[in-house]
Every structure is written in structure tokens, then in C-alpha cells.
Design a protein around this motif. Structure first.
Motif, mmCIF file in Angstrom:
data_model
loop_
_atom_site.group_PDB
_atom_site.id
_atom_site.type_symbol
_atom_site.label_atom_id
_atom_site.label_comp_id
_atom_site.label_asym_id
_atom_site.label_seq_id
_atom_site.Cartn_x
_atom_site.Cartn_y
_atom_site.Cartn_z
ATOM 1 N N LEU A 1 0.849 -1.202 0.000
ATOM 2 C CA LEU A 1 0.000 0.000 0.000
ATOM 3 C C LEU A 1 0.883 1.250 0.000
ATOM 4 C CD1 LEU A 1 -2.997 1.022 0.391
ATOM 5 C CD2 LEU A 1 -2.466 1.090 2.824
ATOM 6 N N ARG A 2 0.517 2.190 -0.862
ATOM 7 C CA ARG A 2 1.291 3.449 -0.920
ATOM 8 C C ARG A 2 0.353 4.625 -0.743
ATOM 9 N NH1 ARG A 2 4.788 0.822 -4.338
ATOM 10 N NH2 ARG A 2 6.971 1.294 -3.890
ATOM 11 N N ILE A 3 0.871 5.670 -0.139
ATOM 12 C CA ILE A 3 0.069 6.892 -0.023
ATOM 13 C C ILE A 3 0.522 7.853 -1.123
ATOM 14 C CG2 ILE A 3 1.602 7.839 1.782
ATOM 15 C CD1 ILE A 3 -0.919 9.297 2.836
ATOM 16 N N ARG A 4 -0.464 8.504 -1.741
ATOM 17 C CA ARG A 4 -0.120 9.440 -2.829
ATOM 18 C C ARG A 4 -0.318 10.881 -2.394
ATOM 19 N NH1 ARG A 4 -3.317 8.493 -7.626
ATOM 20 N NH2 ARG A 4 -1.516 9.096 -8.873
ATOM 21 N N SER A 5 -1.405 11.087 -1.636
ATOM 22 C CA SER A 5 -1.604 12.465 -1.139
ATOM 23 C C SER A 5 -2.579 12.473 0.024
ATOM 24 C CB SER A 5 -2.151 13.367 -2.258
ATOM 25 O OG SER A 5 -3.468 12.958 -2.578
ATOM 26 N N LYS B 1 8.559 1.185 2.985
ATOM 27 C CA LYS B 1 8.908 1.902 1.738
ATOM 28 C C LYS B 1 8.646 3.394 1.886
ATOM 29 C CE LYS B 1 9.810 -1.670 -1.038
ATOM 30 N NZ LYS B 1 11.199 -1.902 -1.414
ATOM 31 N N GLN B 2 7.529 3.710 2.536
ATOM 32 C CA GLN B 2 7.211 5.123 2.770
ATOM 33 C C GLN B 2 7.110 5.366 4.274
ATOM 34 O OE1 GLN B 2 3.495 5.341 0.492
ATOM 35 N NE2 GLN B 2 4.428 6.994 -0.695
ATOM 36 N N VAL B 3 7.828 6.378 4.714
ATOM 37 C CA VAL B 3 7.744 6.732 6.138
ATOM 38 C C VAL B 3 7.440 8.220 6.224
ATOM 39 C CG1 VAL B 3 8.956 6.845 8.340
ATOM 40 C CG2 VAL B 3 9.430 4.956 6.781
ATOM 41 N N VAL B 4 6.384 8.556 6.952
ATOM 42 C CA VAL B 4 6.039 9.968 7.136
ATOM 43 C C VAL B 4 6.292 10.314 8.597
ATOM 44 C CG1 VAL B 4 4.263 11.735 6.869
ATOM 45 C CG2 VAL B 4 4.238 9.703 5.390
ATOM 46 N N LEU C 1 -4.581 6.617 -2.270
ATOM 47 C CA LEU C 1 -3.732 5.457 -2.032
ATOM 48 C C LEU C 1 -3.559 4.651 -3.316
ATOM 49 C CD1 LEU C 1 -5.693 4.375 1.148
ATOM 50 C CD2 LEU C 1 -3.405 5.377 1.213
ATOM 51 N N GLU C 2 -2.538 3.833 -3.285
ATOM 52 C CA GLU C 2 -2.334 2.939 -4.434
ATOM 53 C C GLU C 2 -1.928 1.576 -3.891
ATOM 54 O OE1 GLU C 2 0.002 0.633 -7.092
ATOM 55 O OE2 GLU C 2 1.080 1.906 -5.677
ATOM 56 N N LYS C 3 -2.558 0.536 -4.475
ATOM 57 C CA LYS C 3 -2.156 -0.808 -4.072
ATOM 58 C C LYS C 3 -2.326 -1.742 -5.269
ATOM 59 C CE LYS C 3 -2.644 -4.347 -0.607
ATOM 60 N NZ LYS C 3 -3.440 -4.937 0.454
ATOM 61 N N TYR D 1 3.487 11.775 -3.971
ATOM 62 C CA TYR D 1 3.880 11.457 -5.358
ATOM 63 C C TYR D 1 4.198 9.987 -5.591
ATOM 64 C CZ TYR D 1 4.817 16.452 -4.917
ATOM 65 O OH TYR D 1 4.725 17.770 -4.646
ATOM 66 N N ASP D 2 3.654 9.086 -4.827
ATOM 67 C CA ASP D 2 3.930 7.664 -5.074
ATOM 68 C C ASP D 2 5.394 7.298 -4.845
ATOM 69 O OD1 ASP D 2 1.839 6.107 -5.530
ATOM 70 O OD2 ASP D 2 1.822 6.243 -7.709
ATOM 71 N N LYS D 3 6.144 8.213 -4.246
ATOM 72 C CA LYS D 3 7.583 7.959 -4.131
ATOM 73 C C LYS D 3 7.900 7.185 -2.862
ATOM 74 C CE LYS D 3 9.153 12.030 -6.593
ATOM 75 N NZ LYS D 3 9.683 13.385 -6.441
#
Lengths: 137, 647
Positions: free
Chosen positions: B2-6, B602-605, B87-89, B24-26
Motif C-alpha cells: 500500500l502506498r500513499i499518494r496524497s 517503503k514510505q515513512v512519514v 492510495l495505491e495498491k 507522489y507515489d515515491k
């Protein structure tokens, strides 16, 4: 000793009644009669002169107050001249109560430790239980 | 993954109007800097609101949603706020928009609407909730959205009986995928029941096994009923465990007040004891005082007795002397009259006798002697007790107790003052509720044990009947029996698998957590982590002993190691949102944690304040893994703006 016809009841004045209540309030005595008996023995041991009061209200029968006659014996022992021990006892109650009230005024409560120590000390010093202190009425 | 985009928020907390953070899907680390009270935790809550429709305060306490409506927006007549998360998955794009519309009166619940679009297609409410539950189940949200306070809870895993530990353990098993196996085992239980029914139906059609089939049916019904009861109880126990956890949390929130209450209650118990002691002693003193008139007279009586005894001795001696003299006078008088001594018959000793007589006879008061004797007898009859010293000792004791009572009362009053603004009733209610929940859980666990035992017994009966059916049944039973046997074997396999899977997972988690811990800790003597049945982790020193007392910093590092290990071993992975995670760590640890963060997810906020981690340090340590930085800019005390930081 020859004893004249004595009182059948023991009475206290209004003032003494007030002090009885005060002592009950300031101590762990349960009964006013216990306070009065303590007042008698305090007076005897300190040689307090008995206080004659007027208008006494009947408080106790002598049979209730002194069921074994031991208090009368004590009075007679300390005052062999007395012919009416129970009448005499009323005066001892009155003066003893005033002494206790003074004591409470000074110490805030009845300090038995001090009272007994004073009695012993007097007896050691004089070898007789005489306290000529006059407690003001 | 799962990714966060905005993340877009509108009139949420201190954020007026629409504000947005793009990810940005990064992959990499995103940092949001903000001082205290700028709205870092609110941002974490914005994510939570979008995904789960909930907003949490300190101590995981749920906050009324409508309270998050921006103050200025409310002043301007706006009643609505919203959060949208993209989100993107697995190549699918999801956009979740949750809107809260406050009611006109505070008594009425606000209206919360959820709109979920999958690849721009709006989904109906049920599907939307299902999708959300699969994207990131709320049960495991604690491993994706957390702060220092939540990390602190992992310490509970070291306490076996803790309800919080039970909740976290379930969550850990959920993220690790254990429920999939458990569910499969439950499904097989259902299938087995169905297979048994089918077998019974087949048996009924055979004359030889018809009677056995009826018996079989009866036992199966009993078994189905018992299994249903067991499931109900298991659900009930899970519910109770959750409620216990909630009640414990509620108590924790008021921990200080509860501590004061406990102190006060314990003092009040002591006071009650002291009051009883006082009552007892004062009664004893009362009894002693009833004879107090004896005490002042003890010495006086002794003296009197002494005096009277001496007087009696003196009087007796005088009387006897007098009697002697009287006798001699009698002899002398007779001597004079007869010229012969009446005692010895002598005639020449008159002068000697006269000389012996010497004194004249005196008068002796015999009444006095009688009186003194009588007085002495009276006094001897009075037995005075000398309990004065004992009474005085009791009075001293009483005095000490009264002083103690006074001091304790004064402390109780002080504590009551401290509790004046605390919800004492609520705390008491929570405490009672917790006690009653514990009792219910114990009772239900006992019931469950009985039911499980009952099920084993029924299954034994079942197996016996099954064997008989098999022995007496014909070929037409073979298929159904084989199906049933296969399912039974499968069920056993899954039952075994759950245990083994758990054990394997624990070992994997221990290994991953130890590896991460070694990278995070600055203490070279710490060798590895040891896991317990609850997934609680302890530090083992190089010399082999376990570190019993850990600093809060060490606790933090261990908790982060666990979270990292869970991410590494979970079938689910997604972005981490971490609020102020470095507050308890020194610079060395901050650097190490920062270094490890990009590998934990992969993504850490990160939501941080500069004092816990400076941008210089972040840029140096993270390098190109630092994707973007944002600043929570203060517009006013109640308004914040999210601004990107240009590096």
C-alpha cells in the motif's frame, strides 16, 4: 466509731453538675458517678478542705454510689472526726470537682499521670496526704 | 504494498480551508516539521479519520469528531470538514474522502459520510467499507500510525496477564496473518459437521446402520450445539478482553488521580482501623476509670494503715505494761499486808519490790485501742487496685492513636482537595467495571473449559458410533466416511499448523527484531532480543543475562525494533506515519533510527519538532532517501498552514 444517722442520698449543686459534665467531655469517664468518686479520692489524698454547698440536687443513692461502703471507709480513715461520712462526701465531691476544673483550665484535659505523680510526691515529701491548697470556688 | 499518494484536509483542526501534502507515489522518508501545538498529531489523526473514521486523543481516547472542525471555519458558519487520502495498491488507485458535518445542536451526533473511489469509480458504502478493511484493517493500524505513547504500550507485552498485552498480541497476530489459519481451521470445523451429517444421511439409507445413524444424528446435534456454544463463549471472552483493555486504558488516563484515590482509600482504611483501636482502648480506659478513685488513695491508705498499726502496737504495749504494773501493785499490797511475798514466800524483799514498781499506775484508754483496731480492720477490708499506671499507659497509647488519626485525616483532606476536579465517580466506576469484567471473564473461561471438555466427550461418543457405522455399513457409506475422515485429517493439520505457524513467526520476529535492534542501539554490550509468548521482547546482555530494568529510551528502541520486525514479516505492508518518535532518544540513537527508517517501510512519514531532530541531521543521514520536507507554519495560535520546505 460511732456514726450518726447519715444521708441516704448524695446531692450535687448546679455548679458541680456543670463540672461533672465538663470532666466527662474532657476525659474518657463513662459515668458522672465515676467522676464524683474520683473527686472524693482526689480531695482525700490532697487533703482538700471540703466545700459546703447549698441547694444540692439529689444525684445518687448511697447504695448506688458506694455499694461496698469502701468510699465511706476511706472518708472515715482520712477524717476520723467526721460523723456523717456521706454528708461529708458531698463536700469532698464539690471541692474535688473544682480542683479538677482548675486542673483542666491549666492543662486542657485531665492529666492523670501528673495528678498521680503529684499525689505520690506530696506523700513522699510529707509522708502524709495533706494538701492545704485551697481551691477557690 | 500500500502506498500513499496524497493527503488533503479541509477545515480540519488548525488547518483552515483546503491544504494538501503530496507524496507522489515515491518511496522514502517524508518529514513534517512543526513546533508543539502546531498540529502534528492532528495530521496523524487526519490519516486515521480518513481510513477508520476515528479521531484519538491522548491515551487512545476517542475524541468527538465534530470537535475537529476548524474554529475560524465554524465562526464563518461552516459546519463541515473533510479529509481525503489517495492510495495505491497493486496497480489500483483509491481515493477515500470522509466528511464530517456537525449538527445544529451539540446533543445531536454529527453526520459522517464516506466516499471511496476505486480507479475513479465511486463504490457503494458496503463495498467501500470492505475495501478499506482490506487495505489497512483498523486492528493493525497501531503498526502504521503511532506515536511515542503507543510505542510505550509494547512494554505491556512483558506482562502475561495484562489485557492491553492481550489486545496487542491479537493485533500482532493479525498483522502476521495468523487469523487466516485460524479461520481455515474454523471453516474445516464447519465442513466436518456437514460431512458428518452427510455420512449420517447415507447411514440412514442402509437398514443395517439406520439405528446407528439416528444415534449419530443426535450426537451430531449435541456436538453442533456445543460447538455453537463454544463459539459464542469465545466471542464473549474476546469481547470481555477488549472491554477489559478499554477499562484499563480508561484507568490509565486517570492514573495520577487514581493513585491519589488509592492513597486516600488506603489511608481511610487505616483510619477506620485506628478508629476501632481508639474505640477499644477508650472503652478499656472507661472500665479502668470506673475504679480510678482508688488510685490517689493507694499511698494514703498504706500510710494510714501503717499509722494505725503503729498506734495499735503502742496502745497494746501500754495496756500490757499497765496490766503488769497492776499485777505488781497487787503483790506489793499483799506483801505489805501479810509481810510475806505471795509469789516466793520471802519476807525480806519488800524494798526491792517497791523499787521495781517505781511508777504509779496510769489510766489506759481501751476504747481508743478498740477504735484503732476497728479502723484498721475496715481499711484492710478495702482492697485498692493500683491500675493507675496501666490506665496512664493506655491513655498514652490513645493519645498516640489520636495524633495519628489527626495526621491521617489531614492528609485525607489534602488528597480530597487534589481530587476535587477529578472524575472520582468515573474512576470508581471504571475500577468496579474492570473488576466485574475480570470476574465475568474468569467465569466465562471456566464455562469454556467445561464446554471444551464436553465437546471432547461428545466427540468420543461420536467416534465410537462412527466406528460401528463403518463396521456394519456397506460400500455406499465408504465415500461419505472417507470425505469425513479427510476433513478430520485436514482439521488436525490446520490445528497443528496454527501452533507451528505461531512458533515460526515468533522466531522470525525475534530474529528480525534482534537484527534491527543491534542496528538501532548504541550500546555494544546488548547482544540480542528474546521474545516471549506475547511477542514481548527483552534485551539479552553479551554475558547472557536479561536486562531487567530498561530505560525509557531503551524501551523505545525495543518497541521500534518490534514494529520494524512486524513490518518485515507481515503479508501486509504500507506507509508508516510516526508522530514525535525521537523525544526520548539521544542524538546517537536518533541518527541510528533515522538510518534504519527507510528499511522499515517503503514510505515513512515523520511528524517531528526540530529539537528532537534537526533538518540538518535528517538531510545528512537520509541523503536521497529524504523525499520531501514540510513545515507547519504558524498563522495564529489557532491556525496552521502546511508549507513545503525548499531544500
Amino acid at each position: 466509731m460511732k456514726v450518726n444517722p447519715d444521708r441516704k442520698t448524695i446531692g450535687v449543686s448546679v455548679e458541680s453538675e456543670r463540672i461533672l459534665k465538663l470532666v466527662i467531655e474532657k476525659t474518657y469517664f463513662k459515668e458522672q458517678a465515676d467522676v464524683a468518686r474520683f473527686a472524693v479520692s482526689t480531695s482525700l489524698s490532697r487533703g482538700l478542705k471540703n466545700l459546703t454547698e447549698e441547694n444540692l440536687g439529689t444525684k445518687w443513692n448511697v447504695g448506688t454510689f458506694d455499694p461496698t461502703g469502701e468510699i465511706r471507709t476511706a472518708v472515715e480513715a482520712f477524717h476520723p472526726e467526721c460523723t456523717e461520712p456521706y454528708r461529708f462526701m458531698e463536700g469532698l465531691i464539690a471541692i474535688g470537682l473544682r480542683f479538677l476544673e482548675e486542673h483542666i483550665k491549666i492543662h486542657g484535659f485531665v492529666d492523670f499521670e501528673l495528678l498521680l505523680a503529684e499525689t505520690s510526691q506530696q506523700e513522699i515529701e510529707t509522708n502524709r496526704p495533706v494538701d492545704e491548697t485551697i481551691v477557690s470556688n | 504494498m500500500l502506498r500513499i499518494r496524497s493527503l488533503t484536509i479541509c477545515n480540519f483542526g488548525p488547518y483552515l480551508g483546503e491544504q494538501r501534502i503530496d507524496f507522489y507515489d515515491k518511496d522514502g522518508v517524508f518529514i513534517v516539521f512543526g513546533d508543539n501545538m502546531r498540529g502534528k498529531t492532528t495530521l496523524l489523526n487526519a490519516v486515521r479519520f480518513a481510513l477508520f473514521g476515528k479521531i484519538l486523543g491522548r491515551g487512545e481516547r476517542e475524541i468527538q469528531t465534530e470537535k475537529l472542525l476548524n474554529y475560524r471555519a465554524r465562526q464563518n458558519g461552516t459546519k463541515q470538514f473533510s479529509v481525503t487520502i489517495s492510495l495505491e495498491k497493486s496497480g489500483d488507485y483509491y481515493e477515500v474522502e470522509r466528511t464530517c458535518t456537525a449538527a445544529d445542536t451539540p446533543e445531536v451526533e454529527p453526520k459522517i459520510a464516506t466516499l471511496l473511489c476505486k480507479n475513479t469509480e465511486p463504490q457503494n458504502q458496503t463495498i467501500a467499507e470492505n475495501i478499506l478493511a482490506k487495505l489497512l484493517p483498523e486492528k493493525i493500524s497501531r503498526f502504521f500510525l503511532f506515536d511515542g505513547e503507543l510505542l510505550q504500550q509494547y512494554e505491556e507485552l512483558l506482562i502475561d496477564e495484562s489485557a492491553v498485552a492481550g489486545g496487542i498480541r491479537d493485533a500482532i497476530e493479525s498483522i502476521l496473518g495468523v487469523p487466516v489459519l485460524i479461520k481455515a481451521r474454523e471453516d474445516l470445523t464447519y465442513l466436518l459437521s456437514e460431512a458428518r451429517k452427510a455420512e449420517a444421511r447415507a447411514a440412514k439409507q442402509n437398514r443395517a446402520t439406520e439405528a446407528l445413524a439416528v444415534q449419530f444424528d443426535l450426537i451430531n446435534t449435541k456436538l453442533t450445539e456445543a460447538v455453537r456454544e463454544r463459539t459464542t463463549l469465545e466471542v464473549e471472552i474476546t469481547r470481555l478482553t477488549q472491554q477489559i483493555e478499554e477499562a484499563e486504558d480508561a484507568l490509565k488516563k486517570n492514573a495520577r488521580a487514581e493513585q491519589v484515590m488509592n492513597q486516600r482509600d488506603s489511608l481511610q482504611k487505616e483510619l477506620a482501623d485506628l478508629e476501632m483501636q481508639r474505640q477499644t482502648i477508650s472503652n478499656e480506659i472507661g472500665v479502668l476509670l470506673a475504679r480510678s478513685w482508688h488510685w490517689p488513695l493507694v499511698k494514703g491508705f498504706d500510710n494510714k494503715k501503717h499509722e494505725l498499726t503503729e498506734r495499735l502496737v503502742e496502745l497494746t504495749r501500754s495496756r500490757r505494761e499497765n496490766e503488769k504494773r497492776q499485777y505488781l501493785h497487787e503483790i506489793s499490797r499483799s506483801f505489805k499486808e501479810s509481810g510475806v511475798c505471795p509469789v516466793c514466800g520471802a519476807t525480806d524483799r519488800q524494798a526491792v519490790l517497791e523499787n521495781e514498781l517505781g511508777q504509779e499506775l496510769t489510766t489506759v484508754d481501751s476504747d481508743e485501742e478498740d477504735n484503732v483496731r476497728a479502723q484498721l480492720l475496715s481499711l484492710n477490708r478495702v482492697v485498692l487496685d493500683d491500675q493507675g499506671p496501666a490506665a496512664i499507659e493506655k491513655l498514652r497509647q490513645l493519645h498516640r492513636i489520636e495524633m495519628d488519626i489527626q495526621m491521617k485525616r489531614s492528609t485525607v483532606n489534602d488528597l480530597n482537595l487534589q481530587l476535587l476536579n477529578s472524575p472520582e465517580d468515573v474512576i470508581k466506576g471504571d475500577r468496579n467495571r474492570l473488576a466485574s469484567l475480570f470476574q465475568s471473564k474468569i467465569a466465562q473461561s471456566e464455562n469454556l473449559k467445561k464446554i471444551r471438555k464436553g465437546i471432547t466427550d461428545i466427540e468420543d461418543q461420536f467416534n465410537a458410533v462412527q466406528r460401528k457405522i463403518k463396521e456394519t455399513g456397506g460400500n455406499n457409506l465408504t465415500d461419505e466416511s472417507r470425505r469425513r475422515e479427510l476433513i478430520e485429517e485436514l482439521k488436525d493439520v490446520f490445528a497443528e499448523a496454527v501452533g507451528r505457524f505461531r512458533e515460526d513467526l515468533r522466531m522470525k520476529v525475534e530474529r528480525s527484531a534482534s537484527e534491527l535492534f543491534k542496528r538501532l542501539t548504541t550500546e555494544p554490550e546488548y547482544d540480542h532480543l528474546v521474545i516471549n509468548d506475547n511477542y514481548g521482547l527483552q534485551i539479552r546482555h553479551k554475558d547472557g543475562h536479561l536486562i531487567e530494568l530498561r530505560s525509557s529510551g531503551a524501551e523505545h528502541i525495543v518497541a521500534l525494533s518490534l514494529v520494524g520486525a512486524l513490518q518485515a514479516n507481515s503479508p501486509l505492508s504500507g506507509p508508516l506515519f510516526i508522530d514525535s518518535p525521537f523525544g526520548r532518544l539521544d542524538e546517537g540513537h536518533v541518527e541510528r533510527v533515522l538510518t534504519a527508517l527507510p528499511e522499515m517501510a517503503k514510505q515513512v512519514v515523520l511528524f517531528v519538532y526540530r529539537k528532537e531532530m534537526s533538518e540538518t541531521l535528517a538531510r545528512r543521514v537520509l541523503g536521497n532517501k529524504l523525499v520531501s520536507e514540510f513545515e507547519l507554519y504558524r498563522i495564529s495560535g489557532i491556525e496552521t498552514e502546511i508549507r513545503p520546505v525548499e531544500v
